[in-house]
Motif scaffolding. Structure first.
Motif, PDB file in Angstrom:
ATOM      1  N   GLN A  55      51.583 -41.870 -22.783  1.00 40.11           N
ATOM      2  CA  GLN A  55      52.347 -42.294 -21.618  1.00 40.11           C
ATOM      3  C   GLN A  55      53.635 -42.975 -22.064  1.00 40.11           C
ATOM      4  O   GLN A  55      53.614 -43.890 -22.887  1.00 40.11           O
ATOM      5  N   GLN A  64      54.933 -38.260 -19.021  1.00 41.64           N
ATOM      6  CA  GLN A  64      53.955 -37.856 -20.029  1.00 41.64           C
ATOM      7  C   GLN A  64      54.674 -37.207 -21.197  1.00 41.64           C
ATOM      8  O   GLN A  64      55.371 -36.207 -21.037  1.00 41.64           O
ATOM      9  N   GLY A 169      42.770 -38.252 -20.282  1.00 38.93           N
ATOM     10  CA  GLY A 169      43.459 -39.525 -20.431  1.00 38.93           C
ATOM     11  C   GLY A 169      42.507 -40.667 -20.691  1.00 38.93           C
ATOM     12  O   GLY A 169      41.282 -40.531 -20.594  1.00 38.93           O
TER      13      GLY A 169
END
Length: 375
Positions: A55, A64, A169
């Motif tokens: 991130q 991203q 993630g």
């Protein structure tokens, strides 16, 4: 120019995809064709995407970032590049995919990317790519960054930024007691706890369970742990009775850590440099390139004997003379200058002395007159 492609944890030689581009009409020097992402943009089914993402922020907007050591240059998608200063790219540059296809360069923009706490201002190419931003070797080399694929971390300056696979993630996990354990009264101990799920990053921060009621008098220490099936948790029992922790009961909460600030590792000074000289050269390091810093260290080390070793080591010299030409002007003697802070104090003392003298004079005069009248 041979390139490398990544398969699992091994690197092996791949096909030659770079070639010399034809010089433009403006006579600029020919440039090598630049290779974008390591996957084929023309057919995404030909290769499994094994890149890592993290991130980041482009300006004040989240983005991203795909970290791709197979990409020679950094590229950004058209919608992410909107609003940033732009310029026309060098016509000698071209982008090629692994499959040999060509990818047109739409523009070149100057944007600021923040990874962790490190802002990076750079010119990047704008192209029709799937990823929001692809971080290439040009930025990684310019900022002396390194990628650890095994640990899935990006080392940038004095920070480690966590990486993860696309679509997976970081996510928090609950920690459950691995086996029954009794914590004696007024004591602390290490309890092994089992993670309900993987964090998706290398490190996690153990904390007290939010909005929960742990056993009375049981406190959990905040601890940095690695992502694994069982992690050690320090627990304290502040009550006057033993506390039993049952297997499978919630113990703590583990939050994924995406940024770790590393302690500054000071390198030993070069031979011949005293600690004072080493501190001076280290202070200049942020303003110099690695080559310039090495040249500075070598220079100071070679002539270390002419530098003062401490504040008392300045000495005197008769090698240099200094003369001020005042012409025919006569020397001027000025009264002693009183510092501003002492001037008010001096005026006060002068006024007080004047009052005392005047009082004594008046008193003596009165006495003299008094004596004359009496007589």
């Amino acid at each position: 120019m041979a390139t490398q492609k990544q398969q699992g944890n091994k690197l092996e030689e791949g096909p030659t995809v770079g070639k010399r581009a034809t010089a433009g009409g403006d006579g600029r020097t020919p440039a090598y064709a630049l290779r974008p992402p390591h996957y084929a943009l023309t057919d995404m089914t030909e290769k499994v995407n094994t890149s890592l993402v993290t991130q980041g922020w482009v300006g004040d907007k989240p983005c991203q970032v795909t970290v791709d050591t197979g990409a020679y240059v950094t590229e950004v998608r058209l919608d992410i590049a909107a609003g940033w200063p732009e310029r026309q790219p060098n016509p000698d540059f071209s982008l090629q995919t692994v499959s040999g296809g060509s990818l047109p360069i739409l523009n070149e923009v100057l944007l600021t990317l923040t990874l962790g706490r490190q802002p990076i201002t750079m010119w990047v190419f704008v192209a029709n790519i799937t990823d929001e931003l692809i971080l290439g070797l040009d930025i990684l080399r310019a900022y002396d960054a390194s990628v650890d694929i095994g640990r899935q971390t990006l080392r940038l300056a004095e920070e480690e930024v966590s990486l993860w696979s696309p679509g997976v993630g970081p996510r928090p996990s609950s920690l459950l007691v691995a086996k029954d354990l009794v914590i004696p009264a007024r004591s602390e101990g290490i309890v092994m706890a089992r993670m309900e799920n993987h964090l998706g990053v290398e490190n996690g921060l153990v904390e007290q369970i939010p909005q929960a009621h742990p056993p009375e008098g049981i406190y959990v220490a905040r601890t940095l742990v690695q992502d694994c099936q069982e992690v050690p948790v320090r627990v304290m029992n502040v009550t006057h009775k033993n506390q039993k922790l049952r297997r499978g009961s919630p113990l703590a909460h583990c939050e994924p850590v995406t940024l770790v600030a590393l302690p500054e590792m000071r390198q030993p000074p070069a031979p011949g440099l005293t600690p004072k000289l080493a501190d001076g050269t280290t202070a200049a390091k942020p303003h110099l390139s690695p080559e310039e810093f090495q040249e500075l260290e070598d220079l100071v080390s070679e002539y270390a004997d002419i530098f003062a070793q401490d504040n008392e080591d300045y000495g005197r010299t008769n090698k240099v003379y200094h003369r001020i030409d005042t012409g025919d002007a006569r020397p001027i003697r000025q009264p002693l200058r009183v510092p501003l802070a002492k001037q008010a104090e001096g005026i006060y003392k002068l006024s007080l002395s004047w009052i005392i003298v005047q009082t004594r004079l008046r008193t003596n005069s009165f006495k003299c007159v008094h004596k004359v009248i009496i007589k």
